[in-house]
Design a protein around this motif. Structure first.
Motif, mmCIF file in Angstrom:
data_model
loop_
_atom_site.group_PDB
_atom_site.id
_atom_site.type_symbol
_atom_site.label_atom_id
_atom_site.label_comp_id
_atom_site.label_asym_id
_atom_site.label_seq_id
_atom_site.Cartn_x
_atom_site.Cartn_y
_atom_site.Cartn_z
ATOM 1 N N MET A 135 0.830 -1.209 0.000
ATOM 2 C CA MET A 135 0.000 0.000 0.000
ATOM 3 C C MET A 135 0.865 1.260 0.000
ATOM 4 N N ALA A 136 1.898 1.255 0.832
ATOM 5 C CA ALA A 136 2.797 2.410 0.878
ATOM 6 C C ALA A 136 3.529 2.578 -0.445
ATOM 7 N N LEU A 137 3.885 1.468 -1.077
ATOM 8 C CA LEU A 137 4.525 1.528 -2.389
ATOM 9 C C LEU A 137 3.584 2.128 -3.416
ATOM 10 N N ALA A 138 2.332 1.696 -3.422
ATOM 11 C CA ALA A 138 1.354 2.241 -4.372
ATOM 12 C C ALA A 138 1.177 3.739 -4.159
ATOM 13 N N GLU A 139 1.102 4.166 -2.893
ATOM 14 C CA GLU A 139 0.956 5.596 -2.612
ATOM 15 C C GLU A 139 2.135 6.379 -3.154
ATOM 16 N N ALA A 140 3.331 5.890 -2.913
ATOM 17 C CA ALA A 140 4.531 6.609 -3.344
ATOM 18 C C ALA A 140 4.604 6.707 -4.862
ATOM 19 N N LEU A 141 4.272 5.617 -5.557
ATOM 20 C CA LEU A 141 4.345 5.634 -7.016
ATOM 21 C C LEU A 141 3.244 6.491 -7.630
ATOM 22 N N LEU A 142 2.044 6.422 -7.051
ATOM 23 C CA LEU A 142 0.958 7.279 -7.548
ATOM 24 C C LEU A 142 1.280 8.755 -7.333
ATOM 25 N N ALA A 143 1.879 9.073 -6.190
ATOM 26 C CA ALA A 143 2.263 10.459 -5.929
ATOM 27 C C ALA A 143 3.267 10.939 -6.967
ATOM 28 N N ARG A 144 4.252 10.107 -7.287
ATOM 29 C CA ARG A 144 5.235 10.458 -8.316
ATOM 30 C C ARG A 144 4.560 10.668 -9.670
ATOM 31 N N GLU A 145 3.576 9.835 -9.953
ATOM 32 C CA GLU A 145 2.962 9.852 -11.278
ATOM 33 C C GLU A 145 1.948 10.982 -11.450
ATOM 34 N N PHE A 146 1.178 11.294 -10.401
ATOM 35 C CA PHE A 146 0.051 12.211 -10.578
ATOM 36 C C PHE A 146 0.221 13.575 -9.918
ATOM 37 N N ALA A 179 11.085 -2.601 1.828
ATOM 38 C CA ALA A 179 10.565 -1.276 2.165
ATOM 39 C C ALA A 179 11.691 -0.320 2.534
ATOM 40 N N GLY A 180 12.682 -0.822 3.275
ATOM 41 C CA GLY A 180 13.809 0.023 3.625
ATOM 42 C C GLY A 180 14.641 0.389 2.415
ATOM 43 N N THR A 181 14.860 -0.566 1.519
ATOM 44 C CA THR A 181 15.637 -0.309 0.313
ATOM 45 C C THR A 181 14.965 0.743 -0.560
ATOM 46 N N LEU A 182 13.640 0.674 -0.654
ATOM 47 C CA LEU A 182 12.900 1.623 -1.490
ATOM 48 C C LEU A 182 12.666 2.959 -0.784
ATOM 49 N N GLY A 183 12.847 3.006 0.525
ATOM 50 C CA GLY A 183 12.666 4.258 1.255
ATOM 51 C C GLY A 183 11.220 4.700 1.350
ATOM 52 N N LEU A 184 10.339 3.789 1.759
ATOM 53 C CA LEU A 184 8.904 4.101 1.834
ATOM 54 C C LEU A 184 8.614 4.897 3.105
ATOM 55 N N ALA A 185 8.864 6.198 3.036
ATOM 56 C CA ALA A 185 8.828 7.046 4.229
ATOM 57 C C ALA A 185 7.441 7.176 4.828
ATOM 58 N N GLY A 406 15.028 2.872 -5.037
ATOM 59 C CA GLY A 406 15.003 3.704 -3.852
ATOM 60 C C GLY A 406 15.776 4.988 -4.073
ATOM 61 N N GLY A 407 15.289 6.056 -3.487
ATOM 62 C CA GLY A 407 15.951 7.343 -3.628
ATOM 63 C C GLY A 407 15.944 8.117 -2.328
ATOM 64 N N GLU A 408 16.574 9.264 -2.347
ATOM 65 C CA GLU A 408 16.659 10.091 -1.138
ATOM 66 C C GLU A 408 15.289 10.519 -0.655
ATOM 67 N N HIS A 409 14.363 10.689 -1.591
ATOM 68 C CA HIS A 409 13.011 11.129 -1.249
ATOM 69 C C HIS A 409 11.989 10.044 -1.564
ATOM 70 N N GLY A 410 12.346 8.809 -1.284
ATOM 71 C CA GLY A 410 11.433 7.713 -1.538
ATOM 72 C C GLY A 410 11.701 7.082 -2.889
ATOM 73 N N PRO A 411 10.875 6.106 -3.267
ATOM 74 C CA PRO A 411 11.125 5.401 -4.521
ATOM 75 C C PRO A 411 10.964 6.314 -5.721
ATOM 76 N N GLY A 414 8.321 4.709 -11.822
ATOM 77 C CA GLY A 414 8.625 3.584 -12.686
ATOM 78 C C GLY A 414 7.501 2.583 -12.666
ATOM 79 N N ASN A 415 7.675 1.513 -13.432
ATOM 80 C CA ASN A 415 6.639 0.496 -13.518
ATOM 81 C C ASN A 415 7.197 -0.925 -13.480
ATOM 82 N N TYR A 416 8.470 -1.058 -13.082
ATOM 83 C CA TYR A 416 9.043 -2.398 -12.960
ATOM 84 C C TYR A 416 9.817 -2.504 -11.659
#
Length: 692
Positions: A135-146, A179-185, A406-411, A414-416
């Motif tokens: 769920m946290a991953l989906a939130e982070a990716l949707l935030a990046r996308e939209f 989750a730690g590697t991707l930085g799901l803050a 993973g990045g300094e400000h979260g993931p 991307g789509n893979y």
């Protein structure tokens, strides 16, 4: 009365916490079943989170930008039911009184789709935590996308409650490491550190340095929080919301807090307290009310309806401004969060299957799957794929895919996803992504490693998550890796899971249709794909359309004679004997190869391709009877265990398969060793006919 059960103060927060406690113990007592210890121990933690931080709207549990809450230690379900009831969800008091009863909204463990406000089904420990990562991953990716500058329409947190059991389960390592590697803050986990599990004090079998473990994952860790101090938990959550990494808040608690003689013991974990203990508890908590009675002032303290409606209204205003500035993106966001497919989907789906049909290529179905994924990614921006460290073998990537890192400000966007060697974690994370909505996730590994992921597949079926599990190297056909990697029983075992569609296509066209059916389904699907090349099967358009039924006639009785006769020695004769050959996956080719030898013996063979028994079984009886007519001997062939095929061939039929573990050798040699040949199919047909 022990120290853990001392008389508690009567502040507003204490009243809120004690309301949770008493509803929990009364419900468990009424059901004579349940787990009161965790609700008693985590009551103040629930008050701190739900009253001071969680953004949610009881009047609209599906509000897109709500915070997600996951009760990973789902045995403590009455804590969640009590919170939902008190805060204003459509969960009336009589449903709490019917805890664990038939068809109530309060089942033994929380179930998504049953109880308003429950985000995921939990109970198998650790999986809720992994769902929360998804769920946290989906939130982070949707935030990046939209999200756009000045327009944050995706901006919510995912919270999870976990216990010692969740962290003992190996899946917690898989998911939390990722989750730690991707930085799901925006993932915040509150750990009920009470030192007790069912068998007693956990230090005898769980002596891990848990805070250091999570720090090693790259998490922010808040240590030694008094879990019975609402203000302390409040401060810990507030600090976690400012962190740039996922956070574990270690809350020191006493299991069964408030129970006069059982607090702090494993006796309170999973059994009703008993009438005497509950009566003493009412005195200790200064709670003079009858069972299931909550004073109106306490309801007023808990009610989140007004605040929740205001939070959603503010978001709705922000979204309206976003829509005005970015109308295309707003429409796309709404479509994806609703789970609807694009308006262009029917044409894209038709083109995908038709292209494979017209190309007529022979190849491994894992490669056919990659071709399908490439086309699907162009048609479905919500497609989010990955593999458990087998991308080059599963062929789950595509030329235009972008790796999530993973990045300094979260993931990064991307789509893979490279999930690493984490099959169980991958599958449960995928479930969490699907539950969040906004993406259509899939993940790949070898079929034999579906054993590692098995319980997440079961949970996907139970929850009806729209997730796709790609399993390649589906049989002894993978060859040299040998019996450790050769799937024998896996296809059969997956087909036994209710609500799980299992596709084992025989060529490029069936693979394309399998993907189309999986995308369109409101529920999970498994695609079982070959490593080795398989021949293309020519079909009519009607046969192409019939693939979606899960089983269909690929070659009829007498394909060389439209009149229905059988060509023998150049002359048409009426065939006195008939047989149905049922094949699936790579073994359809064996059934086809048996047709001519049988014809030479005066036997007409119909070949039925059965790429998805789970789909075929749901077809109308009239259709099934047309494909598999009564009174005609049947033979099934699959490179796997034989017993399940008796459902289709009967005791008088024959099954050509493998009922022992494989061998390490080239695929052709292994097939020959196990007598998986078209000659064996011919012999089986003769035996079946002889008994008819």
């Amino acid at each position: 009365m022990n120290a853990a059960a001392e008389r508690l103060p009567s502040s507003d927060t204490a009243l809120m916490a004690n309301a949770l406690r008493m509803l929990a113990v009364d419900a468990v007592q009424a059901a004579n079943s349940g787990h009161p210890g965790m609700p008693l121990g985590m009551a103040e933690i629930a008050v701190a989170l739900w009253d001071r931080h969680l953004r949610h709207n009881p009047r609209n549990p599906q509000w897109a930008d709500r915070d997600r809450f996951v009760l990973s230690n789902g045995h403590g379900s009455m804590l969640l039911y009590a919170v939902l009831h008190l805060s204003g969800y459509a969960l009336p008091l009589d449903e709490l009184e019917r805890f664990r009863q038939l068809h109530s909204l309060t089942p033994g463990h929380p179930e998504a789709g049953v109880t308003p406000g429950v985000e995921t089904t939990t109970g198998p420990l650790g999986q809720g935590l992994a769902n929360a990562v998804g769920m946290a991953l989906a939130e982070a990716l949707l935030a990046r996308e939209f999200n756009r500058p000045g327009h944050r329409i995706v901006d919510h947190y995912t919270y999870a409650f976990v216990g010692d059991g969740c962290l003992m389960e190996g899946i917690s390592h898989e998911a939390c490491s990722l989750a730690g590697t991707l930085g799901l803050a925006k993932l915040i986990v509150l750990y009920d550190d009470n030192g007790i599990s069912i068998d007693g004090h956990v230090q005898r079998w769980f002596a891990d340095d848990t805070p250091s473990r999570f720090e090693a994952y790259g998490w922010n860790v808040v240590r030694d929080v008094d879990g019975h101090d609402v203000d302390a938990v409040d401060r810990a959550i507030a600090s976690a919301r400012e962190a740039s990494r996922p956070t574990l808040i270690c809350c020191k608690t006493v299991i069964g807090r408030g129970a006069p003689t059982k607090a702090g013991t494993h006796d309170v974990h999973g059994a009703p307290l008993g009438a005497a203990e509950i009566a003493a508890m009412r005195l200790a908590l200064n709670w003079p009310h009858a069972p299931f009675v909550v004073p109106q002032p306490v309801y007023a303290l808990w009610d989140a309806s007004v605040r929740g409606a205001q939070d959603e209204a503010q978001w709705t205003q922000r979204f309206a401004a976003y829509r005005e500035r970015y109308p295309r993106e707003a429409g796309e966001f709404e479509r994806r969060m609703s789970g609807a497919l694009p308006s262009t989907w029917p044409d894209a789906a038709r083109m995908l299957v038709q292209t494979a049909h017209e190309a007529g290529q022979s190849m491994a179905t894992r490669k056919a799957s990659q071709n399908a994924i490439c086309a699907l990614a162009a048609a479905l921006p919500e497609l989010l794929g990955g593999s458990a460290d087998l991308t080059g073998s599963n062929l789950t990537d595509w030329p235009a895919c972008v790796d999530v890192q993973g990045g300094e400000h979260g993931p990064t966007g991307g789509n893979y996803l490279h999930f690493g060697v984490r099959e169980f974690g991958m599958s449960a994370v995928i479930n969490g992504v699907a539950l969040h909505r906004g993406y259509l996730p899939f993940g790949g590994t070898f079929l034999t490693f579906s054993d590692y992921a098995r319980n997440a597949l079961r949970m996907a079926a139970l929850m009806k998550t729209r997730a796709i599990f790609v399993f390649t190297h589906d049989s002894i056909g993978l060859g040299e890796d040998g019996p450790t990697h050769q799937s024998i029983e896996h296809a059969a075992s997956l087909r036994l899971v209710p609500g799980l569609d299992v596709w084992r296509p025989c060529d490029t066209v069936e693979t394309a249709q399998a993907w189309v059916s999986a995308v369109q389904r409101e529920g999970p699907s498994c695609l079982l794909l070959s490593r080795q090349s398989v021949p293309f099967c020519a079909r009519s358009q009607a046969q192409v359309d019939a693939i979606a039924c899960g089983g269909y006639v690929l070659r009829d009785w007498a394909p060389d004679d439209a009149s229905g006769g059988l060509v023998c020695n150049g002359e048409a004769e009426r065939a006195p004997r008939r047989v149905v050959l049922i094949g699936t996956g790579s073994e359809v080719a064996l059934a086809l190869a048996a047709v001519a030898p049988l014809a030479e013996k005066g036997i007409a063979a119909r070949v039925v391709s059965m790429p998805a028994t789970t789909v075929f079984d749901l077809q109308p009886p009239a259709y099934r009877d047309t494909v598999l007519p009564a009174g005609v001997p049947r033979v099934a062939v699959e490179a796997g265990v034989t017993a399940p095929w008796r459902q289709y061939v009967g005791l008088e039929g024959e099954v050509v398969g493998v009922d022992r573990f494989g061998e390490s050798a080239p695929a052709s040699a292994v097939y020959a060793h196990f007598n998986l040949t078209h000659e064996a199919v011919v012999d089986a047909a003769l035996r079946a006919i002889s008994r008819a």
